[in-house]
Every structure is written in C-alpha cells, then in structure tokens.
Design an enzyme around this catalytic site. Structure first.
Site, PDB file in Angstrom:
ATOM      1  N   LYS A 237       6.375  -4.037 -11.733  1.00 31.47           N
ATOM      2  CA  LYS A 237       6.125  -5.429 -12.130  1.00 31.47           C
ATOM      3  C   LYS A 237       5.300  -5.492 -13.414  1.00 31.47           C
ATOM      4  CE  LYS A 237       5.645  -6.489  -7.233  1.00 31.47           C
ATOM      5  NZ  LYS A 237       7.047  -6.842  -7.078  1.00 31.47           N
TER       6      LYS A 237
ATOM      7  N   SER B 116       6.174  -7.540   3.022  1.00 31.70           N
ATOM      8  CA  SER B 116       7.006  -7.854   4.185  1.00 31.70           C
ATOM      9  C   SER B 116       7.738  -9.192   4.015  1.00 31.70           C
ATOM     10  CB  SER B 116       6.123  -7.915   5.433  1.00 31.70           C
ATOM     11  OG  SER B 116       5.122  -8.890   5.243  1.00 31.70           O
ATOM     12  N   VAL B 117       8.780  -9.364   4.789  1.00 31.67           N
ATOM     13  CA  VAL B 117       9.556 -10.617   4.753  1.00 31.67           C
ATOM     14  C   VAL B 117       8.668 -11.791   5.161  1.00 31.67           C
ATOM     15  CG1 VAL B 117      11.493 -11.855   5.785  1.00 31.67           C
ATOM     16  CG2 VAL B 117      11.742  -9.444   5.194  1.00 31.67           C
TER      17      VAL B 117
ATOM     18  N   GLU C 210      14.188  -5.201  -9.896  1.00 35.29           N
ATOM     19  CA  GLU C 210      13.209  -4.533 -10.739  1.00 35.29           C
ATOM     20  C   GLU C 210      13.891  -3.364 -11.435  1.00 35.29           C
ATOM     21  OE1 GLU C 210       9.795  -3.967  -8.060  1.00 35.29           O
ATOM     22  OE2 GLU C 210       9.023  -5.884  -8.791  1.00 35.29           O
TER      23      GLU C 210
ATOM     24  N   LYS D  92      20.140 -10.835   0.844  1.00 33.48           N
ATOM     25  CA  LYS D  92      19.721 -11.476   2.096  1.00 33.48           C
ATOM     26  C   LYS D  92      18.187 -11.518   2.174  1.00 33.48           C
ATOM     27  CE  LYS D  92      23.116  -9.066   4.537  1.00 33.48           C
ATOM     28  NZ  LYS D  92      23.824  -8.716   5.771  1.00 33.48           N
TER      29      LYS D  92
ATOM     30  N   GLY E 263      11.298  -6.343   2.869  1.00 35.10           N
ATOM     31  CA  GLY E 263      11.606  -5.241   3.777  1.00 35.10           C
ATOM     32  C   GLY E 263      13.078  -4.871   3.789  1.00 35.10           C
TER      33      GLY E 263
ATOM     34  N   LYS F 171      -3.047  -8.329  -7.493  1.00 35.61           N
ATOM     35  CA  LYS F 171      -3.785  -8.214  -6.236  1.00 35.61           C
ATOM     36  C   LYS F 171      -3.216  -7.040  -5.442  1.00 35.61           C
ATOM     37  CE  LYS F 171      -3.443  -9.642  -2.219  1.00 35.61           C
ATOM     38  NZ  LYS F 171      -3.918  -8.352  -1.678  1.00 35.61           N
ATOM     39  N   PRO F 172      -3.958  -5.916  -5.440  1.00 37.90           N
ATOM     40  CA  PRO F 172      -3.495  -4.767  -4.637  1.00 37.90           C
ATOM     41  C   PRO F 172      -3.682  -5.053  -3.149  1.00 37.90           C
ATOM     42  CG  PRO F 172      -5.133  -4.115  -6.319  1.00 37.90           C
ATOM     43  CD  PRO F 172      -5.174  -5.609  -6.196  1.00 37.90           C
ATOM     44  N   SER F 173      -3.120  -4.174  -2.323  1.00 42.59           N
ATOM     45  CA  SER F 173      -3.334  -4.270  -0.879  1.00 42.59           C
ATOM     46  C   SER F 173      -4.746  -3.792  -0.551  1.00 42.59           C
ATOM     47  CB  SER F 173      -2.317  -3.379  -0.165  1.00 42.59           C
ATOM     48  OG  SER F 173      -2.705  -3.167   1.173  1.00 42.59           O
TER      49      SER F 173
ATOM     50  N   CYS G 136      10.210   1.168   2.082  1.00 42.45           N
ATOM     51  CA  CYS G 136      11.065  -0.017   2.249  1.00 42.45           C
ATOM     52  C   CYS G 136      12.530   0.381   2.380  1.00 42.45           C
ATOM     53  CB  CYS G 136      10.864  -0.986   1.093  1.00 42.45           C
ATOM     54  SG  CYS G 136      11.096  -0.227  -0.523  1.00 42.45           S
TER      55      CYS G 136
ATOM     56  N   GLU H 138      10.394  -8.533  -3.484  1.00 40.98           N
ATOM     57  CA  GLU H 138      10.920  -7.229  -3.028  1.00 40.98           C
ATOM     58  C   GLU H 138      10.417  -7.063  -1.608  1.00 40.98           C
ATOM     59  OE1 GLU H 138      12.848  -5.034  -4.452  1.00 40.98           O
ATOM     60  OE2 GLU H 138      12.971  -5.892  -6.452  1.00 40.98           O
TER      61      GLU H 138
ATOM     62  N   TRP I 143       0.803  -1.222   0.000  1.00 41.47           N
ATOM     63  CA  TRP I 143       0.000   0.000   0.000  1.00 41.47           C
ATOM     64  C   TRP I 143       0.835   1.271   0.000  1.00 41.47           C
ATOM     65  CZ3 TRP I 143       1.635   2.855   3.987  1.00 41.47           C
ATOM     66  CH2 TRP I 143       2.309   2.157   5.004  1.00 41.47           C
TER      67      TRP I 143
HETATM   68  P1  NAD Z   1       2.401  -7.133   3.548  1.00 39.77           P
HETATM   69  O1  NAD Z   1       3.444  -8.183   3.388  1.00 39.77           O
HETATM   70  O2  NAD Z   1       1.569  -7.138   4.761  1.00 39.77           O
HETATM   71  O3  NAD Z   1       1.382  -7.167   2.309  1.00 39.77           O
HETATM   72  C1  NAD Z   1       1.808  -7.097   0.970  1.00 39.77           C
HETATM   73  C2  NAD Z   1       0.752  -7.711   0.068  1.00 39.77           C
HETATM   74  O4  NAD Z   1       0.635  -9.112   0.355  1.00 39.77           O
HETATM   75  C3  NAD Z   1      -0.646  -7.145   0.236  1.00 39.77           C
HETATM   76  O5  NAD Z   1      -1.259  -7.045  -1.041  1.00 39.77           O
HETATM   77  C4  NAD Z   1      -1.342  -8.213   1.064  1.00 39.77           C
HETATM   78  O6  NAD Z   1      -2.752  -8.224   0.893  1.00 39.77           O
HETATM   79  C5  NAD Z   1      -0.728  -9.463   0.501  1.00 39.77           C
HETATM   80  N1  NAD Z   1      -0.788 -10.655   1.374  1.00 39.77           N
HETATM   81  C6  NAD Z   1      -0.981 -10.696   2.713  1.00 39.77           C
HETATM   82  N2  NAD Z   1      -0.925 -11.978   3.145  1.00 39.77           N
HETATM   83  C7  NAD Z   1      -0.672 -12.744   2.053  1.00 39.77           C
HETATM   84  C8  NAD Z   1      -0.467 -14.127   1.856  1.00 39.77           C
HETATM   85  N3  NAD Z   1      -0.506 -14.989   2.867  1.00 39.77           N
HETATM   86  N4  NAD Z   1      -0.218 -14.573   0.594  1.00 39.77           N
HETATM   87  C9  NAD Z   1      -0.134 -13.719  -0.451  1.00 39.77           C
HETATM   88  N5  NAD Z   1      -0.320 -12.383  -0.320  1.00 39.77           N
HETATM   89  C10 NAD Z   1      -0.584 -11.901   0.920  1.00 39.77           C
HETATM   90  O7  NAD Z   1       3.192  -5.748   3.391  1.00 39.77           O
HETATM   91  P2  NAD Z   1       2.654  -4.267   3.569  1.00 39.77           P
HETATM   92  O8  NAD Z   1       2.367  -3.988   4.999  1.00 39.77           O
HETATM   93  O9  NAD Z   1       1.574  -3.996   2.565  1.00 39.77           O
HETATM   94  O10 NAD Z   1       3.945  -3.435   3.128  1.00 39.77           O
HETATM   95  C11 NAD Z   1       4.966  -3.116   4.023  1.00 39.77           C
HETATM   96  C12 NAD Z   1       6.175  -4.028   3.832  1.00 39.77           C
HETATM   97  O11 NAD Z   1       6.521  -4.075   2.448  1.00 39.77           O
HETATM   98  C13 NAD Z   1       7.411  -3.510   4.533  1.00 39.77           C
HETATM   99  O12 NAD Z   1       8.113  -4.588   5.082  1.00 39.77           O
HETATM  100  C14 NAD Z   1       8.221  -2.878   3.413  1.00 39.77           C
HETATM  101  O13 NAD Z   1       9.587  -2.785   3.659  1.00 39.77           O
HETATM  102  C15 NAD Z   1       7.907  -3.800   2.293  1.00 39.77           C
HETATM  103  N6  NAD Z   1       8.131  -3.127   1.009  1.00 39.77           N
HETATM  104  C16 NAD Z   1       9.167  -3.528   0.221  1.00 39.77           C
HETATM  105  C17 NAD Z   1       9.422  -2.851  -0.961  1.00 39.77           C
HETATM  106  C18 NAD Z   1      10.566  -3.234  -1.860  1.00 39.77           C
HETATM  107  O14 NAD Z   1      10.565  -2.821  -3.016  1.00 39.77           O
HETATM  108  N7  NAD Z   1      11.548  -3.990  -1.403  1.00 39.77           N
HETATM  109  C19 NAD Z   1       8.607  -1.786  -1.333  1.00 39.77           C
HETATM  110  C20 NAD Z   1       7.563  -1.407  -0.491  1.00 39.77           C
HETATM  111  C21 NAD Z   1       7.324  -2.098   0.669  1.00 39.77           C
END
Ligand code: NAD
Length: 484
Positions: free
Chosen positions: A164, A230-231, A465, A458, A253, A178-180, A285, A251, A154
């Site tokens: 992507k 997230s990781v 990307e 890591k 955290g 699938k958006p957030s 991130c 991609e 989000w």
């Molecule tokens: P999140 O991992 O909670 O959610 C990301 C997406 O995954 C959402 O669309 C969510 O609905 C979906 N999702 C949730 N559970 C799932 C499951 N079990 N299977 C498949 N999809 C699922 O992350 P967030 O809170 O939306 O974003 C914050 C995190 O994203 C932070 O850790 C941040 O560092 C990371 N991030 C990384 C980058 C990067 O380019 N490296 C960019 C932005 C954010």
C-alpha cells in the site's frame, strides 16, 4: 531469544516527522514465548489520529507537487536504509509475530523488492496523456488521491504494508499507517526509516486497535482507505468510509481451494502443496485452505500429505529446526482447536501430524501441530470458514465439473490452484475458477510474482495490489478538454 532483550525500539509513533510518545504502552509479547515482552509501543488516542491526519493533509500539496523523478529518487534512498537492516529486523519480527526467521527475512526482503519493482513501473503509469487533434485538445492527468489511511494486519506485516505504502507515496499521496497491535514493532521501524528521509508529514504512524482504526477511517482529511485484514473488520471499514465517500481498497480473507486433477504427479506436487497449507501455521490469507482430490486418488493423496506433514517440526520461529511457529494469540489457537473438535464431532477423521522441536517450550507459546481432516462434506464448518491455522480438510470429488463447482462454492475468492501433469489441462480448469488468482502446480508465497496483480473477488476484497493496476488504485484521473 533472551528475555533480557526487552526494549528493541523506542516504540514511539511517528507524526509530522517526529517521534511521539504517550504514557500508555501496548505490550508486544512473543507468541512462541509468552513470558517474553518483545517491546512496548506508544498507544495512540484520537488526538494522535487528528495530529497525524492533519500533518498528512498539510504535507499533501508539496509532496504531490514534487516532480516524480525526485519522489522516486528519495524513495530509492529510503529503501537502501531499510535493506541494510533486514537481518536485524527479521529477528525482531519472528519474535513479535511468531514466523520463522526465513519467513520474516522474506517478508522484509520481498517488501523492499516490491517497492523497487513499483519504483520502476511508475514512470510508465503516472504521466499525463494528451490528445491534440482537429477535434480537441484533451489531457488526462493522474493525480494523487490525497491523504491515505493504511491499515494492516500482523501476519506478513512488512510486505503487506509496502503493498500500500509504495504505490501511495510513489503516486504523490501522503499516508497515515496503523499497524496491528499484535506486530507493530518492525513495521514502525521500517516506516520510521522511510519517513525520516521524506518531508515531515508524508509518512505518519499511529498505534492502536479498533478505536484508532475507526477514528482514522472516519477522519475528514482522509480521502482513501486501504485495509488488509479480516472480512468482518473490512466490512466495518467500508461502512465507515461510506459516510465520507472515501475510496476503499480491501484485501480480506480467503478460503483458497487446491484442485488436484486425476493425473497429478504426487511426488512433485505434495511437498509444495503441504507447504502451501502449513507455512506460517496456515496463517496466510492465501494459504491452501481446502483440498479437492479425485475420489480414485483420495487415499493416496491423504497418505502423501500426511507423510510430508509428519516430518514437520513445530517450534519457536528462531529455532532453526522449526518448520513453522506458533499461532498469534491464545484466542486464535482456541478458535482453530474448536474447529478441529467440531470437525471430529461432525464425523471427520482427524489426523494430528508432526511433532514439537526438541527445544520448544510447548506450553510457553500458542503452538499447534499440523492436522489433516478427511470425511467431511462440502457444507462442513471447516470447509466453509477461513480456518487460518495448521489444519486442512481433504474432500473427494467425482468429476472435474463437481470439483470446480465445489471450489467456487464459497463466499471467498482470493487465490486458488490447479494441479496436473498436463499444464494446458490445468489452465483450462483454472479459467473456470472464481478468484483473484490461480496458480498451476504450486500455491505458496513463492508462487507470487511481481507481475501478478494481487487481490480477491467476492468477500475476499475490492481492488488489486502490485503492478500497474496497484499504482492506479492511488490516483484520480482529471480530464481537461478544449473542443476545437
Ligand atoms: P483484523 O481484521 O483483525 O485486523 C486488521 C487490522 O485492522 C489491524 O491493524 C487491526 O488493529 C485493525 N482494526 C481492528 N478493528 C478495526 C476497526 N473496527 N476499524 C479499523 N481497523 C480495525 O485481521 P488480522 O487478524 O490482523 O489478520 C488476519 C486476517 O487478515 C485474515 O482474515 C487474513 O486472511 C486477512 N489477510 C488478508 C490479506 C490479503 O492480502 N487479502 C493478507 C493478510 C491477511
């Protein structure tokens, strides 16, 4: 910001070239004015994942067979439609994810610019390569992978989706996005606008959270999953994708270190450094999440960051006086508050800085002031986790070797920065840092360039990307050889 503007979009899903509604709606609330419902979107079920993946699979052969120039021209037309809507969409985006209007406008305009950059790079990357000599006739085709599942977060939803979507579509793949659920509205509008210009089934959008995400990753028609988030969720995505041996790009955290060398010029560095820490309330991130400073300059640096952040104003994203907006949810704010509290108990000195804007309804949103924490050591929780909020630890080091060791002492390795008046010296230190990227004398969204591959080492992820390498993440090579 009027709460009377409830319905900004039909909020449907987009499957097989058509809007699809359901009886279940997901409410999207403004994190800066929780009483405001920005929009509702249709909540999908597993049957919609099925329909979307099926549509993408049916559209795959024709889209892959469409000549590259024709694909590029259709996509360029689609971008014109999106570019014309940036100003309107930016206002909605600030209301759904809490970013300032500048941040939202940048998310949209950078997204469109990135797409155009990749359109320009495609012809040099996607053609076949043929060798015809006395030993052999050999050709290597770069084919699309097939149906790609794109799952996005989000915080900067447009540019992260386009990172992507653009390479996937350019390379001839079809997609299900699938958006957030926390910021689905503008992403869906952008995808709907692009999808409407393309053949049905090339772009599909389903709304939902974990269950829908997992169903999508597990769907047999899906050949590749590209996930940003997230990781913890990235790990689940990878495990589910393993079953079908689906390709994954992740991609994830970060816990980006900023290493200040002893000759750093604080007047020029600190405003940029503070921006790298606190922009988007730290919910980026690759925000600066740890600051390492030479012990001899520790107090001076803390003073300087403190005086810049003290000028910050926190308020609604659409309030022109706000330096940054709210956190995304109550849980996100509570988590960051907990980290600050435990840092204090662990012996950290916590400075709360800045103040609310004059017009903000502070209790009506998930607001948090900027914080700076000193006196922690390398093993402290606030130093080792990704805080994803407006708080940063400043840690003293004794020599550069120790600073590099502490910067690298992390599960993460997304971005990083080195700050010095001597660029060559900084580059020397940068070469020793374990990360996908290292900036010299800056560390924020404007530090990125479209020539820079983006991704982590890591636990920060797998793959890159942007640039040519980002396009190659969406092709499979097929070699055909005739030996003479
Ligand atoms: P999140 O991992 O909670 O959610 C990301 C997406 O995954 C959402 O669309 C969510 O609905 C979906 N999702 C949730 N559970 C799932 C499951 N079990 N299977 C498949 N999809 C699922 O992350 P967030 O809170 O939306 O974003 C914050 C995190 O994203 C932070 O850790 C941040 O560092 C990371 N991030 C990384 C980058 C990067 O380019 N490296 C960019 C932005 C954010």
């Amino acid at each position: 910001m009027s709460s009377s503007v409830l319905q900004v979009t039909a909020g449907d899903m987009f499957i097989d070239g058509r809007p699809v509604a359901t009886g279940r709606r997901i409410e999207v609330r403004d994190p800066g004015r929780i009483a405001d419902v920005v929009a509702t979107v249709a909540e999908g079920g597993v049957e919609h994942v099925e329909a979307a993946a099926g549509a993408a699979a049916r559209a795959a052969a024709d889209w892959a067979g469409t000549p590259l120039e024709e694909r590029l021209s259709l996509l360029a037309d689609a971008l014109t439609v999106v570019r014309a809507r940036i100003d309107d969409l930016a206002v909605i985006l600030s209301r759904e994810n809490g970013g300032t209007l500048i941040e939202s406008t940048m998310d949209l305009s950078r997204g469109v610019d990135l797409f155009e950059d990749l359109l320009g790079r495609a012809p040099g990357v996607l053609g076949d390569r043929t060798i015809d000599d006395e030993r052999q006739w050999l050709t290597v085709e770069r084919r699309p992978v097939g149906v790609c599942a794109l799952i996005v977060p989000w915080n900067s939803p447009v540019v992260l989706t386009i990172s992507k979507l653009a390479p996937a579509l350019i390379a001839g793949n079809t997609v299900v996005v699938k958006p957030s659920v926390l910021a689905p509205v503008v992403v869906a509008e952008v995808l709907g606008a692009i999808g409407a210009v393309l053949p049905p089934g090339v772009v599909n959008v389903v709304h939902g959270d974990a269950e829908i995400g997992q169903a999508l990753v597990a769907h047999p028609a899906v050949r590749k999953v590209s996930f940003t988030g997230s990781v913890a969720i990235g790990r689940q995505v990878m495990a589910t994708a393993a079953d079908g041996m689906r390709r994954v790009s992740l991609e994830l955290g970060g816990n980006d270190p900023a290493v200040l060398l002893d000759d750093v010029d604080l007047d020029s560095a600190v405003p940029l450094l503070a921006r790298g820490i606190y922009t988007r309330a730290g919910q980026i991130c690759f925000a600066v999440k740890r600051v390492y400073v030479p012990r001899s300059r520790h107090d001076e640096v803390v003073e300087a960051i403190g005086s810049v952040a003290d000028e910050y104003r926190v308020g609604h994203g659409l309030d022109g006086n706000a330096t940054f907006g709210p956190l995304i949810t109550a849980a996100a704010r509570a988590r960051v508050e907990g980290l600050v509290e435990r840092a204090r108990h662990a012996g950290g000195v916590v400075r709360e800085l800045g103040r609310p804007t004059d017009s903000v309804d502070w209790d009506g949103g998930y607001y948090l002031l900027p914080h700076l924490v000193t006196g922690l050591d390398q093993s402290a929780e606030l130093v080792t986790v990704e805080q994803f909020g407006p708080v940063v630890p400043v840690i003293a080091y004794d020599d550069v070797d120790q600073a590099v060791a502490m910067a690298n002492d992390s599960e993460f390795g997304l971005c990083s920065s080195v700050w010095s008046a001597d660029a060559e010296r900084a580059i020397g230190v940068a070469r020793r840092i374990e990360a996908g990227g290292t900036f010299i004398n800056s560390h924020n969204v404007s530090s990125l360039s479209f020539d820079m591959p983006f991704g982590g080492v890591k636990r920060s992820g797998i793959g890159r990307e942007r640039t040519e390498i980002g396009l190659l993440e969406y092709v499979e090579e097929h070699a055909i050889r005739l030996a003479h």
